[in-house]
Motif scaffolding. Structure first.
Motif, PDB file in Angstrom:
ATOM      1  N   ALA A 184     -47.799  24.723  -8.855  1.00 11.84           N
ATOM      2  CA  ALA A 184     -47.445  25.211  -7.518  1.00 11.84           C
ATOM      3  C   ALA A 184     -45.927  25.280  -7.376  1.00 11.84           C
ATOM      4  N   ARG A 185     -45.465  26.238  -6.598  1.00  9.85           N
ATOM      5  CA  ARG A 185     -44.033  26.398  -6.384  1.00  9.85           C
ATOM      6  C   ARG A 185     -43.795  27.008  -5.012  1.00  9.85           C
ATOM      7  N   VAL A 186     -42.518  27.082  -4.648  1.00 11.25           N
ATOM      8  CA  VAL A 186     -42.118  27.643  -3.354  1.00 11.25           C
ATOM      9  C   VAL A 186     -41.207  28.835  -3.607  1.00 11.25           C
ATOM     10  N   GLU A 187     -41.536  29.955  -3.002  1.00  9.17           N
ATOM     11  CA  GLU A 187     -40.710  31.156  -3.085  1.00  9.17           C
ATOM     12  C   GLU A 187     -40.337  31.593  -1.680  1.00  9.17           C
ATOM     13  N   TRP A 188     -39.075  31.978  -1.499  1.00  6.87           N
ATOM     14  CA  TRP A 188     -38.646  32.409  -0.178  1.00  6.87           C
ATOM     15  C   TRP A 188     -37.642  33.541  -0.295  1.00  6.87           C
ATOM     16  N   ILE A 189     -37.494  34.262   0.804  1.00  6.50           N
ATOM     17  CA  ILE A 189     -36.558  35.377   0.867  1.00  6.50           C
ATOM     18  C   ILE A 189     -36.037  35.458   2.288  1.00  6.50           C
ATOM     19  N   ARG A 190     -34.765  35.847   2.428  1.00  8.22           N
ATOM     20  CA  ARG A 190     -34.137  35.917   3.744  1.00  8.22           C
ATOM     21  C   ARG A 190     -33.362  37.212   3.864  1.00  8.22           C
ATOM     22  N   GLU A 191     -33.374  37.759   5.080  1.00 11.14           N
ATOM     23  CA  GLU A 191     -32.609  38.965   5.376  1.00 11.14           C
ATOM     24  C   GLU A 191     -31.928  38.778   6.721  1.00 11.14           C
ATOM     25  N   GLY A 192     -30.608  38.956   6.771  1.00  6.91           N
ATOM     26  CA  GLY A 192     -29.869  38.779   8.008  1.00  6.91           C
ATOM     27  C   GLY A 192     -29.589  37.312   8.301  1.00  6.91           C
ATOM     28  N   ARG A 193     -29.268  37.010   9.563  1.00  6.83           N
ATOM     29  CA  ARG A 193     -28.947  35.643   9.999  1.00  6.83           C
ATOM     30  C   ARG A 193     -30.193  34.950  10.528  1.00  6.83           C
ATOM     31  N   VAL A 194     -30.360  33.686  10.152  1.00 12.90           N
ATOM     32  CA  VAL A 194     -31.425  32.848  10.701  1.00 12.90           C
ATOM     33  C   VAL A 194     -30.811  31.486  11.034  1.00 12.90           C
ATOM     34  N   PRO A 195     -30.115  31.358  12.175  1.00 15.03           N
ATOM     35  CA  PRO A 195     -29.408  30.108  12.523  1.00 15.03           C
ATOM     36  C   PRO A 195     -30.371  29.058  13.080  1.00 15.03           C
ATOM     37  N   LEU A 196     -30.968  28.264  12.217  1.00 12.88           N
ATOM     38  CA  LEU A 196     -31.981  27.300  12.641  1.00 12.88           C
ATOM     39  C   LEU A 196     -31.391  26.127  13.418  1.00 12.88           C
ATOM     40  N   GLN A 197     -30.106  25.838  13.241  1.00 15.48           N
ATOM     41  CA  GLN A 197     -29.502  24.692  13.924  1.00 15.48           C
ATOM     42  C   GLN A 197     -28.859  25.067  15.257  1.00 15.48           C
ATOM     43  N   THR A 198     -28.833  26.346  15.594  1.00 22.95           N
ATOM     44  CA  THR A 198     -28.251  26.786  16.857  1.00 22.95           C
ATOM     45  C   THR A 198     -29.324  26.766  17.936  1.00 22.95           C
ATOM     46  N   ILE A 199     -29.168  25.903  18.935  1.00 24.05           N
ATOM     47  CA  ILE A 199     -30.201  25.733  19.955  1.00 24.05           C
ATOM     48  C   ILE A 199     -30.373  26.995  20.793  1.00 24.05           C
ATOM     49  N   ARG A 200     -29.288  27.686  21.101  1.00 28.48           N
ATOM     50  CA  ARG A 200     -29.379  28.859  21.976  1.00 28.48           C
ATOM     51  C   ARG A 200     -29.947  30.079  21.252  1.00 28.48           C
ATOM     52  N   ALA A 201     -30.138  29.994  19.931  1.00 29.18           N
ATOM     53  CA  ALA A 201     -30.727  31.104  19.182  1.00 29.18           C
ATOM     54  C   ALA A 201     -32.233  31.102  19.370  1.00 29.18           C
ATOM     55  N   LYS A 202     -32.787  32.236  19.760  1.00 26.00           N
ATOM     56  CA  LYS A 202     -34.234  32.347  19.958  1.00 26.00           C
ATOM     57  C   LYS A 202     -34.894  32.579  18.598  1.00 26.00           C
ATOM     58  N   ILE A 203     -35.551  31.559  18.102  1.00 29.05           N
ATOM     59  CA  ILE A 203     -36.225  31.615  16.810  1.00 29.05           C
ATOM     60  C   ILE A 203     -37.733  31.595  17.041  1.00 29.05           C
ATOM     61  N   ASP A 204     -38.421  32.624  16.567  1.00 28.13           N
ATOM     62  CA  ASP A 204     -39.885  32.642  16.579  1.00 28.13           C
ATOM     63  C   ASP A 204     -40.365  32.153  15.217  1.00 28.13           C
ATOM     64  N   TYR A 205     -41.347  31.255  15.243  1.00 29.98           N
ATOM     65  CA  TYR A 205     -41.772  30.599  14.003  1.00 29.98           C
ATOM     66  C   TYR A 205     -43.284  30.485  13.961  1.00 29.98           C
ATOM     67  N   CYS A 206     -43.851  30.569  12.769  1.00 23.59           N
ATOM     68  CA  CYS A 206     -45.279  30.301  12.609  1.00 23.59           C
ATOM     69  C   CYS A 206     -45.535  29.737  11.217  1.00 23.59           C
ATOM     70  N   SER A 207     -46.564  28.932  11.134  1.00 16.43           N
ATOM     71  CA  SER A 207     -47.045  28.387   9.867  1.00 16.43           C
ATOM     72  C   SER A 207     -48.487  28.846   9.705  1.00 16.43           C
ATOM     73  N   TYR A 208     -48.774  29.536   8.618  1.00 17.65           N
ATOM     74  CA  TYR A 208     -50.079  30.182   8.442  1.00 17.65           C
ATOM     75  C   TYR A 208     -50.659  29.782   7.088  1.00 17.65           C
ATOM     76  N   THR A 209     -51.951  29.535   7.056  1.00 14.04           N
ATOM     77  CA  THR A 209     -52.646  29.150   5.837  1.00 14.04           C
ATOM     78  C   THR A 209     -53.602  30.253   5.421  1.00 14.04           C
ATOM     79  N   VAL A 210     -53.542  30.642   4.168  1.00 16.71           N
ATOM     80  CA  VAL A 210     -54.448  31.655   3.636  1.00 16.71           C
ATOM     81  C   VAL A 210     -55.180  31.067   2.433  1.00 16.71           C
ATOM     82  N   ARG A 211     -56.490  31.205   2.418  1.00 14.10           N
ATOM     83  CA  ARG A 211     -57.319  30.669   1.335  1.00 14.10           C
ATOM     84  C   ARG A 211     -57.563  31.756   0.287  1.00 14.10           C
ATOM     85  N   MET A 212     -57.086  31.490  -0.920  1.00 17.05           N
ATOM     86  CA  MET A 212     -57.266  32.411  -2.029  1.00 17.05           C
ATOM     87  C   MET A 212     -58.338  31.859  -2.978  1.00 17.05           C
TER      88      MET A 212
END
Length: 228
Positions: A184-212
């Motif tokens: 098992a491993r972790v792969e990620w990709i990012r595009e643009g700014r994602v300021p997770l530590q900035t409180i005033r930044a509106k961040i929409d987030y979800c955690s989703y599970t898919v069964r393969m």
């Protein structure tokens, strides 16, 4: 800090709000929480069954339900269904009696309070569906089940979010036995700014599970919409 806690919980009261709005005594809080989960499961199961019976073909990029908000008052419980499927309201109001009344009856059975609580079902259509992380996660899950390469899927999801969702930044992460590999491993990709530590930044987030076939994959999506 931005990577260690849920970005929605971090911003409650500033740029985010609760998906359930109600008050309860401490001894009844757990019952109310379980009731909310039963209501959400009831609504999702009913809507999916209703769509399958009344709609011949659903486009592959259509997600029926993005999120469900529950608002409880003294005598009315309002359930708001946010969807990107424009015909959902039409399907639920077809037939005699209306299916939306049948849904209200089914939801009413899930309450442990008095019969004075009457459910009120409302449907809200999302104009920019690919700006919602849940819809993107379901799109990625559907493509992965078709055995599309995970990097191609992540790039396609980012392109949809940037072009049609009006997002300023997005980060997608997939974890597990990707492509059926033994380790098992972790792969990620990012595009643009994602300021997770900035409180005033509106961040929409979800955690989703898919069964393969070869195991469970976890999908996490962060979307930077705007900064207040």
């Amino acid at each position: 800090m931005g990577q260690k806690i849920n970005p929605l919980g971090l911003r409650l009261g500033t740029t985010q709000k609760h998906h359930s709005l109600w008050f309860a005594d401490p001894k009844n809080y757990s019952k109310g929480l379980q009731e909310d989960q039963k209501i959400r499961d009831c609504v999702k199961n009913f809507v999916y069954d209703c769509i399958k019976k009344n709609v011949k073909k659903i486009p592959s990029d259509e997600t029926l339900i993005s999120r469900i908000e529950i608002q409880k008052s003294t005598d009315v419980i309002t359930v708001i269904i946010y969807t990107s499927f424009p015909d959902l309201s039409k399907v639920l109001r077809e037939g005699k009696p209306q299916k939306i009344k049948e849904l209200q009856t089914n939801v009413e059975k899930e309450f442990h309070y008095s019969v004075n609580h009457k459910p009120n079902i409302a449907i809200a259509t999302i104009t920019k569906p690919y700006g919602q992380p849940t819809i993107l996660a379901e799109f990625i899950a559907a493509e992965l089940k078709k055995k599309v390469a995970f990097r191609k899927v992540m790039k396609a999801a980012i392109e949809k979010a940037i072009t049609t969702g009006n997002t300023k930044g997005i980060q997608i992460q997939i974890a597990g036995r990707i492509d059926g590999k033994e380790i098992a491993r972790v792969e990620w990709i990012r595009e643009g700014r994602v300021p997770l530590q900035t409180i005033r930044a509106k961040i929409d987030y979800c955690s989703y599970t898919v069964r393969m076939v070869y195991g469970v994959l976890g999908i996490k999506i962060w979307i930077f919409a705007e900064e207040e």
